[in-house]
Design an enzyme around this catalytic site. Structure first.
Site, PDB file in Angstrom:
ATOM      1  N   GLY A   1       0.843  -1.188   0.000  1.00 20.73           N
ATOM      2  CA  GLY A   1       0.000   0.000   0.000  1.00 20.73           C
ATOM      3  C   GLY A   1       0.876   1.235   0.000  1.00 20.73           C
ATOM      4  O   GLY A   1       2.009   1.194   0.488  1.00 20.73           O
TER       5      GLY A   1
ATOM      6  N   GLN B   1       2.792  10.043   1.521  1.00 21.43           N
ATOM      7  CA  GLN B   1       4.110   9.402   1.564  1.00 21.43           C
ATOM      8  C   GLN B   1       5.016   9.806   0.404  1.00 21.43           C
ATOM      9  O   GLN B   1       6.226   9.603   0.471  1.00 21.43           O
ATOM     10  CB  GLN B   1       3.969   7.869   1.574  1.00 21.43           C
ATOM     11  CG  GLN B   1       3.339   7.333   2.846  1.00 21.43           C
ATOM     12  CD  GLN B   1       3.314   5.830   2.833  1.00 21.43           C
ATOM     13  OE1 GLN B   1       2.376   5.227   2.317  1.00 21.43           O
ATOM     14  NE2 GLN B   1       4.343   5.197   3.361  1.00 21.43           N
TER      15      GLN B   1
ATOM     16  N   CYS C   1       6.069  -0.038   7.150  1.00 18.54           N
ATOM     17  CA  CYS C   1       5.645   1.141   6.397  1.00 18.54           C
ATOM     18  C   CYS C   1       6.821   1.612   5.546  1.00 18.54           C
ATOM     19  O   CYS C   1       7.945   1.683   6.039  1.00 18.54           O
ATOM     20  CB  CYS C   1       5.234   2.236   7.383  1.00 18.54           C
ATOM     21  SG  CYS C   1       4.668   3.734   6.584  1.00 18.54           S
ATOM     22  N   LEU C   2       6.557   1.940   4.277  1.00 19.72           N
ATOM     23  CA  LEU C   2       7.645   2.377   3.395  1.00 19.72           C
ATOM     24  C   LEU C   2       8.283   3.679   3.886  1.00 19.72           C
ATOM     25  O   LEU C   2       9.424   3.968   3.546  1.00 19.72           O
ATOM     26  CB  LEU C   2       7.131   2.545   1.960  1.00 19.72           C
ATOM     27  CG  LEU C   2       6.735   1.249   1.233  1.00 19.72           C
ATOM     28  CD1 LEU C   2       6.087   1.556  -0.110  1.00 19.72           C
ATOM     29  CD2 LEU C   2       7.943   0.326   1.039  1.00 19.72           C
TER      30      LEU C   2
ATOM     31  N   HIS D   1      -4.322   0.873   7.595  1.00 17.29           N
ATOM     32  CA  HIS D   1      -2.988   1.483   7.701  1.00 17.29           C
ATOM     33  C   HIS D   1      -2.888   2.695   6.764  1.00 17.29           C
ATOM     34  O   HIS D   1      -2.420   3.762   7.154  1.00 17.29           O
ATOM     35  CB  HIS D   1      -1.927   0.428   7.364  1.00 17.29           C
ATOM     36  CG  HIS D   1      -0.522   0.934   7.351  1.00 17.29           C
ATOM     37  ND1 HIS D   1       0.437   0.525   8.259  1.00 17.29           N
ATOM     38  CD2 HIS D   1       0.100   1.823   6.536  1.00 17.29           C
ATOM     39  CE1 HIS D   1       1.574   1.153   7.992  1.00 17.29           C
ATOM     40  NE2 HIS D   1       1.400   1.946   6.949  1.00 17.29           N
ATOM     41  N   GLU D   2      -3.346   2.515   5.517  1.00 13.20           N
ATOM     42  CA  GLU D   2      -3.242   3.607   4.534  1.00 13.20           C
ATOM     43  C   GLU D   2      -4.201   4.752   4.867  1.00 13.20           C
ATOM     44  O   GLU D   2      -3.853   5.917   4.707  1.00 13.20           O
ATOM     45  CB  GLU D   2      -3.497   3.082   3.116  1.00 13.20           C
ATOM     46  CG  GLU D   2      -2.535   1.998   2.646  1.00 13.20           C
ATOM     47  CD  GLU D   2      -1.069   2.342   2.832  1.00 13.20           C
ATOM     48  OE1 GLU D   2      -0.713   3.529   2.734  1.00 13.20           O
ATOM     49  OE2 GLU D   2      -0.271   1.423   3.105  1.00 13.20           O
TER      50      GLU D   2
ATOM     51  N   HIS E   1      -2.728   7.116   7.208  1.00 13.03           N
ATOM     52  CA  HIS E   1      -1.803   8.078   6.591  1.00 13.03           C
ATOM     53  C   HIS E   1      -2.529   9.356   6.163  1.00 13.03           C
ATOM     54  O   HIS E   1      -1.947  10.438   6.190  1.00 13.03           O
ATOM     55  CB  HIS E   1      -1.124   7.464   5.358  1.00 13.03           C
ATOM     56  CG  HIS E   1       0.092   6.645   5.675  1.00 13.03           C
ATOM     57  ND1 HIS E   1       1.184   7.166   6.340  1.00 13.03           N
ATOM     58  CD2 HIS E   1       0.396   5.360   5.405  1.00 13.03           C
ATOM     59  CE1 HIS E   1       2.099   6.225   6.460  1.00 13.03           C
ATOM     60  NE2 HIS E   1       1.652   5.104   5.911  1.00 13.03           N
TER      61      HIS E   1
HETATM   62 NI    NI Z   1       2.618   3.241   5.808  1.00 10.64          NI
END
Ligand code: NI
Length: 186
Positions: A46, A51, A100-101, A142-143, A146
């Protein structure tokens, strides 16, 4: 398509409430394609627009790599979520490790509702509703966080957060190699 650099956990764009998207455009479609390419390049499941530095209510997912060995989990492939909302949370909660990226090298367990009912616009800005459970539900939650300025490490207790502090610092200084382009905030 291009791979965009991913902002790291201390960038203030990750703490802002993202703005809703009101109209479709070539720029939006290109951004979506670039976000998929960026997500796959980082082996993520995701990626949310903040991000990559865009404070917009948009995220892309492909949770299939998490479920490929599990025949019971439905496969969704590539999905685009614009102005997404959770309409209903199920009662059952489940705990799994998340990463998480924007926070490379760190995985911690997070407890979330298993089943959620959601509404969103797809990439044609058509209204959709869906019910997700398992990995797709977790990735969605999770997304969505963000877009509200929330990171998964916010759910950790203060003791765990203290233990993580040095590690989080090395994300910013670049000591932790992400393996994909990042834009650390110094
Ligand atoms: Ni993340």
């Amino acid at each position: 398509m291009s791979i965009l650099p991913i902002v790291t956990y201390n960038d203030e764009v990750l703490r802002k409430k993202a703005s809703p998207i009101t109209e479709n455009s070539d720029a939006l479609q290109k951004l979506i394609d670039d976000m998929f390419e960026t997500m796959y390049n980082g082996s993520g499941v995701g990626l949310a627009a903040p991000q990559i530095g865009e404070s917009l209510q948009l995220f892309v997912t492909d949770a299939d790599p998490m479920t490929e060995d599990d025949d019971d989990e439905p496969k969704y492939g590539k999905l685009v979520f614009i102005n997404p909302k959770i309409i209903e949370n199920g009662d059952e909660k489940v705990t799994y490790d998340e990463g998480c990226l924007s926070i490379p090298g760190i995985r911690e367990s997070v407890t979330r509702p298993d089943e959620i009912k959601v509404s969103y616009l797809d990439r044609e800005l058509k209204e959709q509703t869906a019910t997700f459970s398992g990995w797709m539900s977790r990735v969605f939650q999770h997304e969505l966080d963000h877009l509200n300025g929330v990171l998964f490490i916010d759910y950790l207790g203060s003791f765990k957060k203290r233990l993580l502090k040095t590690k989080l610092n090395s994300v910013v200084t670049g000591e932790i190699e992400a393996g994909y382009p990042v834009r650390p905030k110094n």
